[in-house]
Design a protein around this motif. Structure first.
Motif, PDB file in Angstrom:
ATOM      1  N   MET A   1       0.853  -1.202   0.000  1.00  0.00           N
ATOM      2  CA  MET A   1       0.000   0.000   0.000  1.00  0.00           C
ATOM      3  C   MET A   1       0.885   1.247   0.000  1.00  0.00           C
ATOM      4  O   MET A   1       1.758   1.384   0.838  1.00  0.00           O
ATOM      5  N   ASP A   2       0.676   2.140  -0.970  1.00  0.00           N
ATOM      6  CA  ASP A   2       1.473   3.365  -0.949  1.00  0.00           C
ATOM      7  C   ASP A   2       0.564   4.559  -0.726  1.00  0.00           C
ATOM      8  O   ASP A   2      -0.650   4.419  -0.574  1.00  0.00           O
ATOM      9  N   HIS A   3       1.143   5.730  -0.669  1.00  0.00           N
ATOM     10  CA  HIS A   3       0.380   6.936  -0.359  1.00  0.00           C
ATOM     11  C   HIS A   3       0.336   7.891  -1.542  1.00  0.00           C
ATOM     12  O   HIS A   3       0.402   9.101  -1.381  1.00  0.00           O
ATOM     13  N   PHE A   4       0.240   7.325  -2.748  1.00  0.00           N
ATOM     14  CA  PHE A   4      -0.057   8.111  -3.937  1.00  0.00           C
ATOM     15  C   PHE A   4      -1.478   7.761  -4.356  1.00  0.00           C
ATOM     16  O   PHE A   4      -1.758   6.626  -4.729  1.00  0.00           O
ATOM     17  N   ARG A   5      -2.378   8.702  -4.249  1.00  0.00           N
ATOM     18  CA  ARG A   5      -3.795   8.432  -4.472  1.00  0.00           C
ATOM     19  C   ARG A   5      -4.440   9.558  -5.267  1.00  0.00           C
ATOM     20  O   ARG A   5      -4.057  10.711  -5.121  1.00  0.00           O
ATOM     21  N   TYR A   6      -5.432   9.192  -6.072  1.00  0.00           N
ATOM     22  CA  TYR A   6      -6.213  10.207  -6.790  1.00  0.00           C
ATOM     23  C   TYR A   6      -7.423  10.609  -5.954  1.00  0.00           C
ATOM     24  O   TYR A   6      -8.151   9.746  -5.463  1.00  0.00           O
ATOM     25  N   HIS A   7      -7.611  11.912  -5.761  1.00  0.00           N
ATOM     26  CA  HIS A   7      -8.842  12.447  -5.181  1.00  0.00           C
ATOM     27  C   HIS A   7      -9.391  13.440  -6.201  1.00  0.00           C
ATOM     28  O   HIS A   7      -8.654  14.339  -6.620  1.00  0.00           O
ATOM     29  N   ASP A   8     -10.650  13.295  -6.551  1.00  0.00           N
ATOM     30  CA  ASP A   8     -11.257  14.187  -7.556  1.00  0.00           C
ATOM     31  C   ASP A   8     -10.357  14.361  -8.783  1.00  0.00           C
ATOM     32  O   ASP A   8     -10.036  15.489  -9.168  1.00  0.00           O
ATOM     33  N   ASN A   9      -9.895  13.251  -9.305  1.00  0.00           N
ATOM     34  CA  ASN A   9      -9.095  13.264 -10.542  1.00  0.00           C
ATOM     35  C   ASN A   9      -7.705  13.891 -10.418  1.00  0.00           C
ATOM     36  O   ASN A   9      -7.054  14.174 -11.409  1.00  0.00           O
ATOM     37  N   GLN A  10      -7.255  14.157  -9.184  1.00  0.00           N
ATOM     38  CA  GLN A  10      -5.944  14.783  -8.976  1.00  0.00           C
ATOM     39  C   GLN A  10      -5.072  13.833  -8.187  1.00  0.00           C
ATOM     40  O   GLN A  10      -5.492  13.334  -7.147  1.00  0.00           O
ATOM     41  N   LEU A  11      -3.833  13.667  -8.612  1.00  0.00           N
ATOM     42  CA  LEU A  11      -2.923  12.791  -7.864  1.00  0.00           C
ATOM     43  C   LEU A  11      -2.332  13.536  -6.657  1.00  0.00           C
ATOM     44  O   LEU A  11      -1.844  14.666  -6.785  1.00  0.00           O
ATOM     45  N   PHE A  12      -2.402  12.871  -5.521  1.00  0.00           N
ATOM     46  CA  PHE A  12      -1.792  13.393  -4.293  1.00  0.00           C
ATOM     47  C   PHE A  12      -0.655  12.487  -3.854  1.00  0.00           C
ATOM     48  O   PHE A  12      -0.735  11.266  -4.010  1.00  0.00           O
ATOM     49  N   CYS A  13       0.393  13.106  -3.285  1.00  0.00           N
ATOM     50  CA  CYS A  13       1.364  12.352  -2.493  1.00  0.00           C
ATOM     51  C   CYS A  13       1.039  12.692  -1.047  1.00  0.00           C
ATOM     52  O   CYS A  13       1.185  13.858  -0.644  1.00  0.00           O
ATOM     53  N   GLU A  14       0.559  11.724  -0.305  1.00  0.00           N
ATOM     54  CA  GLU A  14       0.057  11.969   1.050  1.00  0.00           C
ATOM     55  C   GLU A  14      -0.967  13.109   0.974  1.00  0.00           C
ATOM     56  O   GLU A  14      -1.932  12.980   0.223  1.00  0.00           O
ATOM     57  N   ASP A  15      -0.740  14.251   1.674  1.00  0.00           N
ATOM     58  CA  ASP A  15      -1.759  15.316   1.657  1.00  0.00           C
ATOM     59  C   ASP A  15      -1.468  16.429   0.659  1.00  0.00           C
ATOM     60  O   ASP A  15      -2.106  17.478   0.698  1.00  0.00           O
ATOM     61  N   ILE A  16      -0.522  16.221  -0.222  1.00  0.00           N
ATOM     62  CA  ILE A  16      -0.087  17.298  -1.119  1.00  0.00           C
ATOM     63  C   ILE A  16      -0.417  16.956  -2.574  1.00  0.00           C
ATOM     64  O   ILE A  16      -0.028  15.888  -3.062  1.00  0.00           O
ATOM     65  N   PRO A  17      -1.112  17.877  -3.282  1.00  0.00           N
ATOM     66  CA  PRO A  17      -1.342  17.623  -4.715  1.00  0.00           C
ATOM     67  C   PRO A  17      -0.013  17.649  -5.475  1.00  0.00           C
ATOM     68  O   PRO A  17       0.774  18.595  -5.332  1.00  0.00           O
ATOM     69  N   VAL A  18       0.225  16.606  -6.255  1.00  0.00           N
ATOM     70  CA  VAL A  18       1.485  16.485  -6.981  1.00  0.00           C
ATOM     71  C   VAL A  18       1.660  17.650  -7.969  1.00  0.00           C
ATOM     72  O   VAL A  18       2.766  18.143  -8.179  1.00  0.00           O
ATOM     73  N   ALA A  19       0.549  18.122  -8.544  1.00  0.00           N
ATOM     74  CA  ALA A  19       0.635  19.226  -9.506  1.00  0.00           C
ATOM     75  C   ALA A  19       1.229  20.479  -8.852  1.00  0.00           C
ATOM     76  O   ALA A  19       1.985  21.222  -9.479  1.00  0.00           O
ATOM     77  N   GLU A  20       0.899  20.698  -7.573  1.00  0.00           N
ATOM     78  CA  GLU A  20       1.473  21.860  -6.865  1.00  0.00           C
ATOM     79  C   GLU A  20       2.987  21.746  -6.738  1.00  0.00           C
ATOM     80  O   GLU A  20       3.717  22.734  -6.865  1.00  0.00           O
ATOM     81  N   LEU A  21       3.444  20.525  -6.473  1.00  0.00           N
ATOM     82  CA  LEU A  21       4.894  20.314  -6.343  1.00  0.00           C
ATOM     83  C   LEU A  21       5.586  20.576  -7.682  1.00  0.00           C
ATOM     84  O   LEU A  21       6.648  21.199  -7.735  1.00  0.00           O
ATOM     85  N   ALA A  22       4.951  20.114  -8.757  1.00  0.00           N
ATOM     86  CA  ALA A  22       5.539  20.307 -10.086  1.00  0.00           C
ATOM     87  C   ALA A  22       5.607  21.797 -10.437  1.00  0.00           C
ATOM     88  O   ALA A  22       6.588  22.276 -11.009  1.00  0.00           O
ATOM     89  N   GLU A  23       4.545  22.558 -10.074  1.00  0.00           N
ATOM     90  CA  GLU A  23       4.550  24.010 -10.315  1.00  0.00           C
ATOM     91  C   GLU A  23       5.693  24.677  -9.572  1.00  0.00           C
ATOM     92  O   GLU A  23       6.422  25.493 -10.096  1.00  0.00           O
TER      93      GLU A  23
END
Ligand SMILES: *Cc1c(COP(=O)(O)O)cnc(C)c1O
Length: 435
Positions: A1-23
């Protein structure tokens, strides 16, 4: 079990949207989940608890100082294959006396460094290496603790490049040679044999190879003891497989249930060297689409992560799941099973900007429609990813981010051109006057 999950079509790493990290940090970007890493460490500790395992995380899988520090703080020991890795462990706060030193090509200098640091044991892989360890230890007035690396001659049923436990492998020694060498060890005052080591391969997804190796370990350890060696460690190596595609690897608890009875039969303490299983599914590589291109019947997705960032597909033909970081509404969720046809997708070759035909992350991969600027996540990239990254094509290496809940830590900043050119600037200095 890992902590990369989609919520509302957005990938999160734990509690952080991955798209924000990329920005914020740019792409290509490695993103790791601290909770996943610690869950895996805990799963190993729990599954093997009966035999009080010493879990020596195999540094070569991912040697980032932030990850080593996290593991050291949570009771992990370490397995290193070079003087450089030992240095990293010590700098990150790991204990040398809980570090095992493996590798087929230890130099005298590395042996000396490891003796001074006080490693738990050297995994000795050949007659000639034994001589080197003995000689260096004698010169320094020390007694080197060693374990012989024995090839139990079992087939790990994995890729030929990561299979190590067969008789004709470059690693370790077959059983007969090991026993002969063990005879000789008795006459050498500067080494003491306290363990027996095996490591049969990597990405082992079934329990049988481990069971076969452990059964042989029981016999070999009995023979070594009969010779008078004080064997108190059985080091079973690493190699536990992970799920790259779906659910191909057995759970850690299943490996434990077959191995633990043999460990008990040896009466030894268990050491193990897991690498991939600790960090593999705890990391993703995030990239951004640069161009799409059609060539004949083929569709190419050219994105900014390349073989210099993640070489596994080119080197081992490895499979990594790839999916958009943000899935447009109405398009499919990431598939559990890539073998099945996925509606709304088309096959793409996912390639990087490097001038090599081997520069691909996936071939004929089903993906939803994508455009320039879209972000992709390449999953299961935490092990043997960044550690094998290079600067080929003078590409600065990616930044690495460690996420823990809502906390975001930069554990490696993105390289700059100056970082790349620095060691070469001597080339531009005025030539010395000739004599
Ligand atoms: C590579 C290696 C490991 C780690 O293997 P994983 O498959 O990542 O668990 C452990 N021990 C030795 C000696 C190795 O060479």
């Amino acid at each position: 079990m890992d902590h990369f999950r989609y919520h509302d079509n957005q990938l999160f790493c734990e509690d952080i949207p991955v798209a924000e990290l990329a920005e914020k940090f740019g792409t290509p970007l490695y993103v790791y989940s601290a909770t996943t890493i610690l869950d895996q460490l805990k799963a190993l500790q729990t599954a093997f608890a009966e035999v009080e395992p010493l879990i020596c995380y195999s540094v070569k899988a991912n040697s980032n100082l932030g990850i080593l520090k996290l593991l050291a703080e949570h009771g992990s020991a370490f397995d290193v294959v070079s003087g450089g890795e030992l240095h990293r462990v010590v700098v990150a706060g790991g204990k040398a006396n809980q570090t095992v030193f493996a590798g087929v090509g230890k130099t005298d200098q590395e042996i000396s460094e490891a003796l001074h640091a006080g490693v738990l044991m050297f995994n000795v892989e050949s007659e000639a290496e034994l001589d080197a360890v003995a000689r260096v230890a004698a010169k320094e007035g020390k007694v080197a603790p060693i374990a012989l690396r024995v090839n139990p001659d079992v087939d790990p049923k994995t890729h030929r490049y990561i299979s190590t436990g067969k008789k004709e492998s470059k690693f370790g020694m077959d059983i007969d040679r090991s026993l002969k060498l063990a005879e000789r060890v008795k006459s050498i005052g500067s080494v003491t044999m306290i363990g027996m080591h095996m490591h049969i391969g990597s990405q082992i997804t079934t329990v049988e190879p481990h069971a076969g190796a452990a059964a042989k370990a029981v016999e070999i350890i009995a023979q070594l003891r009969a010779m008078g060696h004080p064997i108190s460690w059985y080091n079973m190596g690493g190699g536990f497989g992970i799920n790259y595609k779906g659910h191909e690897a057995k759970a850690i608890a299943e490996f434990a249930s077959v191995v633990v009875p043999y460990v008990k039969a040896t009466g030894c303490r268990l050491a193990m060297e897991p690498g991939r299983v600790v960090v593999g599914n705890a990391g993703i590589l995030v990239s951004r689409v640069l161009y799409t291109k059609q060539s004949g019947e083929k569709r190419f997705l050219i994105q900014d992560a390349a073989m210099n960032d993640l070489i596994r597909p080119a080197l081992y033909e490895s499979f990594h799941r790839i999916w958009p970081v943000v899935v447009p509404p109405g398009l499919p969720a990431p598939p559990d099973d890539y073998e099945a046809a996925i509606p709304g997708t088309a096959p793409w070759d996912v390639v990087g900007p490097i001038c090599e035909s081997g520069d691909f992350l996936a071939k004929d991969r089903s993906l939803p429609p994508l455009d320039r600027g879209d972000l992709l996540a390449v999953f299961s990239a935490g092990a043997y990813g960044m550690v094998m990254a290079s600067n080929y094509n003078t590409r600065p290496r990616a930044a690495e981010i460690l996420v823990s809940g809502r906390e975001v830590h930069v554990v490696r900043r993105r390289e700059t051109y100056d970082d790349l050119l620095g060691p070469e600037l001597v080339a531009l200095e005025p030539a010395p006057a000739s004599h």
